[in-house]
Structure formats: C-alpha cells, structure tokens
Design an enzyme around this catalytic site. Structure first.
Site, mmCIF file in Angstrom:
data_model
loop_
_atom_site.group_PDB
_atom_site.id
_atom_site.type_symbol
_atom_site.label_atom_id
_atom_site.label_comp_id
_atom_site.label_asym_id
_atom_site.label_seq_id
_atom_site.Cartn_x
_atom_site.Cartn_y
_atom_site.Cartn_z
ATOM 1 N N LYS B 65 0.846 -1.198 0.000
ATOM 2 C CA LYS B 65 0.000 0.000 0.000
ATOM 3 C C LYS B 65 0.879 1.244 0.000
ATOM 4 O O LYS B 65 1.913 1.283 0.681
ATOM 5 C CB LYS B 65 -0.893 -0.033 1.255
ATOM 6 C CG LYS B 65 -1.915 1.096 1.325
ATOM 7 C CD LYS B 65 -2.786 0.941 2.564
ATOM 8 C CE LYS B 65 -3.857 2.003 2.668
ATOM 9 N NZ LYS B 65 -4.705 1.827 3.868
ATOM 10 N N SER B 140 -9.688 1.869 2.997
ATOM 11 C CA SER B 140 -8.809 2.602 2.115
ATOM 12 C C SER B 140 -7.800 1.757 1.345
ATOM 13 O O SER B 140 -7.268 2.205 0.332
ATOM 14 C CB SER B 140 -8.067 3.662 2.918
ATOM 15 O OG SER B 140 -7.186 3.057 3.837
ATOM 16 N N SER B 164 -9.758 -0.495 7.162
ATOM 17 C CA SER B 164 -9.176 -0.287 5.828
ATOM 18 C C SER B 164 -8.482 -1.484 5.208
ATOM 19 O O SER B 164 -8.134 -1.453 4.031
ATOM 20 C CB SER B 164 -8.183 0.881 5.862
ATOM 21 O OG SER B 164 -8.879 2.097 5.854
#
Lengths: 93, 471
Positions: B65, B140, B164
């Site tokens: 990420k 997210s 997330s």
C-alpha cells in the site's frame, strides 16, 4: 449548530482555506455528522477513565545513544527549497 | 502463475519449477492487461529486484500500500501533497520482508492518507472492483485488495485504522487481517491516527495471511508502541479441529444488513455449528456508538499528524504566496483533497477550546467502555463474529457526496481498532448480485491464534478462491 463563521474559523486554525462556495457544503456536512454524534449524550460515562492508550503501555525508555541516522543531505532531499544545508522558507519578519 | 497463492508458489520454487523473476513477469503481464481498467497501482515496479533467495518468500513479489516507505521509491499516500515524495529509509515491515527475500511489485492505490472507505478520494483516481467495475473496491486499502483479487498481486500489505484492510478484503472476496495494535511496527507507515493504525496482510487465503504475519510481527525499538511479545508461528494454528470453540455472534446488526450479507452470515453460522463450535448471541451494548467514537478520535489524531505537511520539509509547495503563513495555507489548501480537509477540520474542531470535553474527552471515555464490553465478552468466548460490512460493494459515486453515509459503512470494523483487538475478514459468500461478502472474526488482544484456528477451519469448509475474477 455550526455556523459559516465557525467553519471559517476552524479552517483558519487548521491552516486551510475553504472557498466561499464550499463553506455551505462543509457546514451542512459538519452539522449532519455532529448531529449524529449526539447519540453519545445517551451514555453515562461519568465512571469511565479516558483511554488515551488502549494497550496500557507504560513509559518506554531507552539509552540516549548516538546511532546511525539520515545525513543532512538525505534529510533535505525532499525539501521543496533548501540552501546550504538548511530548509528555506519565505521571509518571516 | 499469477492465480496461485503465496504458499503454492513457495512450494513450486522449492521444487525448482519456477523462479521469483518468472512470477514477477507473470504478474507484470497481468497488470499490463488489467490495470488500465482497475487502477490498483500508483507505481508499478517494472524491474525485478532481488533481496536474497534463502528467506521464506524466495523472491516472490509483494504489493505494498502506498503509505509504507520503500527506500528510493515514491510514497504518495495517493495525495497531491506527497506526489513526488521519495523516502530515504525503509519501513520496518519492508526490512522484515526483505530479510525473508521478498521482492516488491509496486505501490497500491488508496484513499488519500487512508481516509475513506471506497478508494474514491485518491488523487490518482478511483480503483475499481474487479468483480464489477462499476463498483468501488472498498477502502482505504482498495488497491491492495483489488490487485490480490484479480491476480495483479500474489499478496499485499495494507493498513487498517477503522477497517481499511478488512472492508476492502470483504468487498473484493479476499482475506484481510488487522493484527492486535502493537503486534506490527508502524515505523515507516505514514501516520493517519496513530492510536488506531496497524499494518496487516491482504491475501488469497488464510495460510498466506499466516505466512506474512509471521514475517511482519515483531517488536521494533523504532516504534515505542510495538509490543515485546514472543514471536509465534501462526501457521501452527492452521487446519486444526475447532470442535468446542466458543463463538459469540454479534447478531443485533443483522437486521441492518443487506439480504445477501445476512444470508451469507446465516450460512456461516451453520458452517461453524457443523464444525462443532458453540454459538451464542452476544450483546456488546456500547458498540452501537462506535462510529461517533471513531469519527472523533481518528480526525483528532489526524489533524495533529497532518500538521507536518506545510511545504517546508518535504512534499508539495504551492506557488504565488505572499509570506510564510500564506505559503502554509496555499500549500495545504491546494495539496489536500476534500475528505482530508474535512477530517483535519473535524479534528481541529473537536480538539478546540470549549469543545474538547464535549467530544474528545467523552470519546476517550467511551473507548474505555467499549474495551470493557469486549473484555467481558472475551471472558466467555474465544472469538466474536459479525459480517465485515453491512452491504456488498456499493456503486462508484453512490456515497461520495455524503460523508456520514460513507462513515457508516465502517460500522462493524471500527470496534476492533478502538479496542486494539485483532480481526480478520474472510470470504463467506457471493450474493445474488454477483458480489462477495465477508465474515469478520475478532479475538481478544494478542489472541490471533484463535482467529487463525477459526478462519482456517472455516475456509476448509467454504471458500471462493476458484471464483476470484482471474480471467
């Protein structure tokens, strides 16, 4: 209720500027969110301690030793402006 | 090759049938084919880089990420303000992966600064759900989850502040785990809400999650909140008999779920019963207030953490300012997107003079109450289960204009962050609309063993790995 003036004041504290035509939108969204949060008023929290750290860690100490760290050059490598090993900012006074 | 799990590929490399470089090539070809549509990556590492061959991961590329630092590669947090930021050091999780001979596939798209539940707030455009590209992938960590689901990554790391990792994993039909707060070092993870943030794996199956958890779980002196606890081999908890396991079902929420989510949940309860688990409904009275609690604490911490973006030390600086103050304001106003601004301002408000007691202090007290609720529940149960999300993936743009509705989509995942406990999301069905659903399994702090036992046994009875959108 949050007023338009309050939105402008919060933005200023947060070092942001909200455009005139966005103020109303933010105001409505803030009021909706804060209104939802009123549900917490139903709770009696008078006997609860604030959980500032959920894992209940105590102070973490370490020896103050000099270790390898970023060089001056590396630390400045992402700065938008620098001079002679320093960060450069617009004139302050 | 890109369809295989991490553990299958490790076996094939051990048998000398393939190499890490070949896997990188296979995944890269897949990215070239799919990512124009999916937009799972902010940066793709086209050159294969090797960090030894002897470690557990044998040169297999992992997707990261884009809020964790890989030295020399840009970390954008999907924000304009960090568009060109290139870190000079590795996050601790990256160091640990390199020690075990991981390679890296690239940096995955996310909501800006991890603030969002749909990956729509990214400066680099929305990531699409590979099951249905008109839907959001969750967020997210939407880029990581979408990439793993459609073969654009073998496995990935995400970060989880209010769901997330778990929410996008559920909406993309893959496995996502948030470890206990303090289990994994946050050093080199760009801070959003420091008392809630935790890094964890997003993978195709539970075994892969255990393999990555073995590598990244470690006390780190660079993160004073990481906990000095003995490293465990989480793979020892796989494939066990879970007869007699005591499971609390947080059933009160089922009435608020979509039909598909409720049906998957009922089916999951039957599976666990058939495995010999003892299921009982559990009441967690304070959980209903968790969205309010979270959207006070997380923005408050974010408003403080994001004050560092001032156009001086790193990142974007606006042009055409009059003086220093003007430079700060223009830089932040032009550099941050609307959702980030909204949360910084909400946080500033709840911390400001006259409102602190009414919001922030009250929220921290509520956090204590939540912890007590979970403590009493875990005195009776080994695990607590709930759906991961109230609905299947929603449409792109559907909730973008309504922040409160977006926040409510995190309602089942938030409690684990507020109370520090570990939780996993594993696929537990595909609804009539063709979209996957997730089962969340929570356990007490540092009891990931119970989660792995339960998730692995469940997965043996039910999984959708052959149905992932790999073609």
């Amino acid at each position: 209720m949050i007023t338009e003036e309050k939105i402008e004041q919060i933005a200023k504290l947060a070092m942001l500027k909200v455009e005139k035509n966005d103020i109303e939108k933010f105001q409505a969204q803030f009021n909706e969110i804060l209104d939802y949060m009123k549900e917490m008023d139903n709770l009696d929290l008078s006997n609860e301690d604030a959980a500032f750290h959920i894992n209940e860690l105590q102070n973490i100490f370490r020896e103050d030793e000099i270790k390898e760290s970023l060089s001056n050059e590396e630390a400045l490598s992402n700065a938008p402006d620098g001079f002679d090993g320093f960060f450069k900012v617009p004139k302050v006074i | 090759m890109y369809k295989k799990t991490l553990h299958q590929l490790i076996d094939l490399i051990n048998k000398k049938e393939i190499t890490g470089r070949e896997i990188h090539k296979s995944v890269l070809d897949r990215i070239d084919l799919k990512d124009k549509d999916i937009n799972a990556y902010t940066t793709v590492f086209r050159e294969y880089e090797e960090y030894g061959k002897d470690g557990i991961l044998k040169g297999i590329p992992i997707a990261i990420k884009d809020n964790m630092h890989i030295k020399g590669k840009r970390t954008t947090c999907s924000s304009k303000i960090l568009e060109n930021f290139v870190p000079e050091f590795n996050a601790t999780v990256i160091e640990e992966l390199e020690k075990e001979s991981a390679s890296f596939m690239g940096k995955t798209n996310m909501d800006e600064f991890a603030m969002g539940s749909s990956t729509e707030t990214s400066y680099f455009g929305v990531t699409k759900n590979p099951w249905d590209t008109t839907k959001i992938p969750g967020g997210s960590s939407g880029g990581s989850a979408a990439a793993v689901a459609c073969g654009e990554a073998i496995a990935a790391l995400g970060s989880d502040t209010g769901g997330s990792i778990r929410q996008p994993a559920a909406l993309c039909g893959v496995v996502g785990m948030k470890p206990t707060y303090g289990r994994v070092s946050r050093y080199g993870l760009v801070a959003f809400a420091s008392s809630l943030d935790q890094i964890g794996p997003i993978t195709k199956d539970v075994e892969d999650a255990a393999i990555l958890m073995n590598i990244i779980s470690k006390k780190d002196e660079k993160d004073s909140t990481s906990v000095n606890i003995k490293r465990e081999d989480f793979t020892q908890y796989l494939n066990q008999n879970i007869k007699g396991m005591k499971i609390g079902v947080y059933d009160k929420v089922l009435k608020d779920c979509s039909e598909g989510v409720a049906k998957s949940m009922e089916n999951s309860m039957d599976i666990l019963k058939n495995l010999g688990c003892k299921l009982e409904n559990v009441d967690l009275p304070s959980v209903q207030y968790c969205v309010s609690d979270y959207y006070i604490i997380a923005p408050a911490e974010a408003s403080s953490n994001l004050s560092r973006y001032d156009g001086v030390k790193y990142g974007f600086r606006a042009d055409g300012y009059d003086d220093l103050m003007d430079m700060y304001i223009k830089t932040r106003t032009e550099g941050f997107g609307d959702e980030v601004k909204r949360r910084i301002m909400l946080g500033t408000y709840v911390l400001s003079s006259g409102y602190y007691d009414a919001y922030y202090l009250k929220a921290q007290k509520l956090r204590s109450l939540l912890k007590k609720d979970f403590n009493s529940a875990f005195a009776k149960y080994d695990c607590i289960i709930s759906p991961t999300t109230p609905t299947e993936a929603f449409g792109i743009g559907e909730k973008a204009g309504n922040p409160l509705q977006m926040y409510l989509s995190d309602i089942f995942t938030i409690p684990a962050n507020l109370t520090s406990i570990p939780a996993i999301s594993i696929p537990n069905g595909i609804s009539n609309n063709g979209l996957p659903t997730g089962l969340q399994i929570m356990a007490n702090a540092f009891r990931e063993d119970n989660i792995f036992k339960c998730a692995s046994a469940f997965e043996k009875e039910f999984n959708i790995i052959d149905k992932l959108p790999m073609n």
